[in-house]
Design a protein around this motif. Structure first.
Motif, PDB file in Angstrom:
ATOM      1  N   ILE A   1       0.983  -1.250   0.047  1.00 24.44           N
ATOM      2  CA  ILE A   1      -0.101   0.052   0.054  1.00 24.44           C
ATOM      3  C   ILE A   1       0.926   1.159   0.020  1.00 24.44           C
ATOM      4  N   GLN A   2       0.431   2.473  -0.449  1.00 20.61           N
ATOM      5  CA  GLN A   2       0.951   3.585  -0.408  1.00 20.61           C
ATOM      6  C   GLN A   2      -0.098   4.512   0.330  1.00 20.61           C
ATOM      7  N   THR A   3       0.302   5.569   0.947  1.00 24.27           N
ATOM      8  CA  THR A   3      -0.548   6.489   1.306  1.00 24.27           C
ATOM      9  C   THR A   3      -0.250   7.896   0.952  1.00 24.27           C
ATOM     10  N   ALA A   4      -1.160   8.890   1.287  1.00 22.94           N
ATOM     11  CA  ALA A   4      -1.132  10.281   0.611  1.00 22.94           C
ATOM     12  C   ALA A   4      -0.054  10.974   1.363  1.00 22.94           C
ATOM     13  N   GLY A   5       0.144  10.808   2.503  1.00 21.61           N
ATOM     14  CA  GLY A   5       1.021  11.294   3.470  1.00 21.61           C
ATOM     15  C   GLY A   5       2.483  10.759   3.389  1.00 21.61           C
ATOM     16  N   THR A   6       2.847   9.692   2.652  1.00 22.59           N
ATOM     17  CA  THR A   6       3.962   9.230   2.842  1.00 22.59           C
ATOM     18  C   THR A   6       4.856   9.112   1.398  1.00 22.59           C
ATOM     19  N   GLY A   7       4.371   9.953   0.484  1.00 23.56           N
ATOM     20  CA  GLY A   7       5.044   9.966  -0.816  1.00 23.56           C
ATOM     21  C   GLY A   7       4.786   8.566  -1.628  1.00 23.56           C
ATOM     22  N   ASP A   8       6.000   8.079  -2.219  1.00 26.07           N
ATOM     23  CA  ASP A   8       5.967   6.844  -2.897  1.00 26.07           C
ATOM     24  C   ASP A   8       6.317   5.649  -2.205  1.00 26.07           C
ATOM     25  N   GLU A   9       6.741   5.580  -0.954  1.00 21.57           N
ATOM     26  CA  GLU A   9       6.956   4.625  -0.061  1.00 21.57           C
ATOM     27  C   GLU A   9       5.951   3.418  -0.195  1.00 21.57           C
TER      28      GLU A   9
END
Length: 469
Positions: A314-322
């Protein structure tokens, strides 16, 4: 005299609630669950982040503000700049040595399609050496791919655009079901079909899409999604109405575009007989919407869920492309023919982008017939959509559920709500055979590995801790 309460709120076991209800006192049952183990401190940190509320509101508004339009169809070499030896795939990053059977099969078939090898079996040595080939996620190139998600330079792709911003996303054309490349099959019939799609179907679609775009304005894919959700589709494993509406919009231009009549008839029959054809438009439409929220600092909203057959990320809006990853799970569902659980590969594909946007498994209440494909019951489908509201930030009023009083689909998976409730996102999915070359073996229901949400939460807490009070 003891006053009788107007109502009683209960949590946990139903024993007390049942006893109170038996005395004719209204009871409000709260389905409370403890948070995921070890997340309490991170939940408190993120809850105290002063940016979180406004960031999540902004992220959700950005997603809901996007409309996707079909503006072009062209080869991946032209659209994404792919060169011979460059392969895209579904899910988070992975290397050949960790790739599952269906991904390997699709890469082997893709290498043969591009002329890098004559026999797909010979591609194993090519990928083991690694010198002249590269693997990269579709998500890193503004694209999504169903199942194995392999994209090669000669494959034709849909181009979707948010007309207000000019942002674009891409997806290959849908091959159909069964023994197809995206399920890891690479036999002669698979390669023959892919070559026909490149030589005939792609150019015909390109001409029709451009003609419609230039004469009436581009096809409104978001609008079709709105309609198909009211017609029994959920836009992941049921796309029948969406496919037919797309055919309605494009077929006149395909017929009058000057192409060979036999080719046009064959193309129309192929699209009309492939109920999943619209899936490859639904997916990039969802990615286009979710990408609008990327980079929203302080937001805990999930913007991608993707699987490569080995890892679920998963990726989140607040953690960039991590990426936050864990082991992909085997779906629980129905199998084709004599296949069974031992034949199925763990979950694979970028198609969970539909659930990330609030449709697919999140909108199963719109498509009760889907249970005949993936298992479960109609009440299960209704309950699933209701349950997903508990882990999302809001609703999408554009995409509504008729049977739930036209309530908007649950939208904006919130990492904190998942960790606080223990409720995992529900995905409906096809199942690929574990061995390369097999193809599809069934379809079912699956959830992400639970541990990836606490991992994302820990990173969000770390970032929140760096924010000045």
């Amino acid at each position: 005299m003891t006053a009788v309460p107007d109502r009683v709120v209960t949590t946990g076991a139903d024993l007390l609630a049942d006893a109170v209800a038996a005395q004719a006192v209204p009871v409000e049952r709260v389905d409370w669950r403890p948070p995921m183990a070890g997340t309490e401190a991170d939940l408190a940190t993120v809850a105290g982040d002063p940016r979180r509320r406004t960031a999540n509101e902004a992220a959700l508004a950005a997603v809901l503000g996007v409309t996707a339009h079909l503006v072009d169809v062209a080869p991946a070499s032209e659209l994404l700049g792919l060169e011979p030896g460059q392969f895209l795939h579904a899910g988070p990053p992975i290397t050949w040595d960790r790739a599952a059977g269906p991904l390997r099969g699709a890469l082997m078939g893709g290498a043969a399609l591009e002329g890098l090898v004559e026999d797909p079996e010979d591609a194993v040595r090519l990928f083991e050496s690694g010198g002249s080939v590269s693997l990269d996620p579709c998500h890193h190139h503004g694209a999504v791919g169903p199942m194995a998600g392999v994209v090669t330079p000669s494959m034709w792709m849909f181009v979707l655009e948010d007309l207000a911003t000019g942002r674009r996303t891409h997806c290959t054309l849908n091959e159909g079901l069964g023994k197809v490349l995206r399920y890891g099959a690479y036999g002669p019939e698979v390669l023959t079909r892919l070559r026909w799609m490149g030589d005939v179907l792609g150019p015909l679609l390109q001409g029709a899409v451009r003609a419609v775009r230039d004469s009436h304005g581009p096809v409104d894919v978001t609008g079709i999604l709105t309609q198909m959700l009211q017609m029994g589709d959920e836009a992941h494993n049921r796309n029948r109405a969406g496919t037919l509406m797309l055919l309605r919009d494009l077929s006149p231009s395909m017929v009058t575009g000057g192409g060979d009549s036999v080719d046009v008839a064959e193309a129309l029959a192929f699209v009309g007989g492939n109920d999943h054809f619209f899936l490859n438009l639904a997916m990039p439409a969802c990615k286009l919407a979710l990408d609008a929220a990327r980079g929203t600092e302080g937001s805990t909203m999930v913007v991608a869920m993707a699987r490569n057959g080995t890892d679920f990320g998963i990726q989140t809006a607040g953690t960039g492309d991590e990426w936050f990853t864990g082991p992909a799970q085997v779906a629980d569902g129905l199998f084709l023919g004599d296949y069974g659980p031992d034949d199925a590969n763990p979950d694979i594909g970028d198609s969970a982008i539909t659930e990330t946007a609030g449709i697919g498994g999140f909108a199963m209440a719109t498509a009760p017939a889907i249970v005949r494909l993936v298992g479960g019951t109609v009440p299960d489908a209704l309950a699933t959509t209701r349950r997903m509201h508990e882990i999302t930030l809001g609703e999408n009023p554009r995409w509504s559920v008729p049977v739930l009083d036209f309530r908007g689909v649950p939208t904006g998976i919130d990492v904190t709500r998942v960790c606080r409730t223990g409720i995992l996102p529900q995905i409906n999915t096809g199942m690929a055979g574990r061995r390369a070359g097999v193809g599809q073996v069934g379809a079912g229901l699956v959830t992400p590995p639970a541990e990836i949400f606490p991992r994302a939460l820990a990173r969000l807490a770390e970032l929140a801790g760096r924010t000045p009070a």
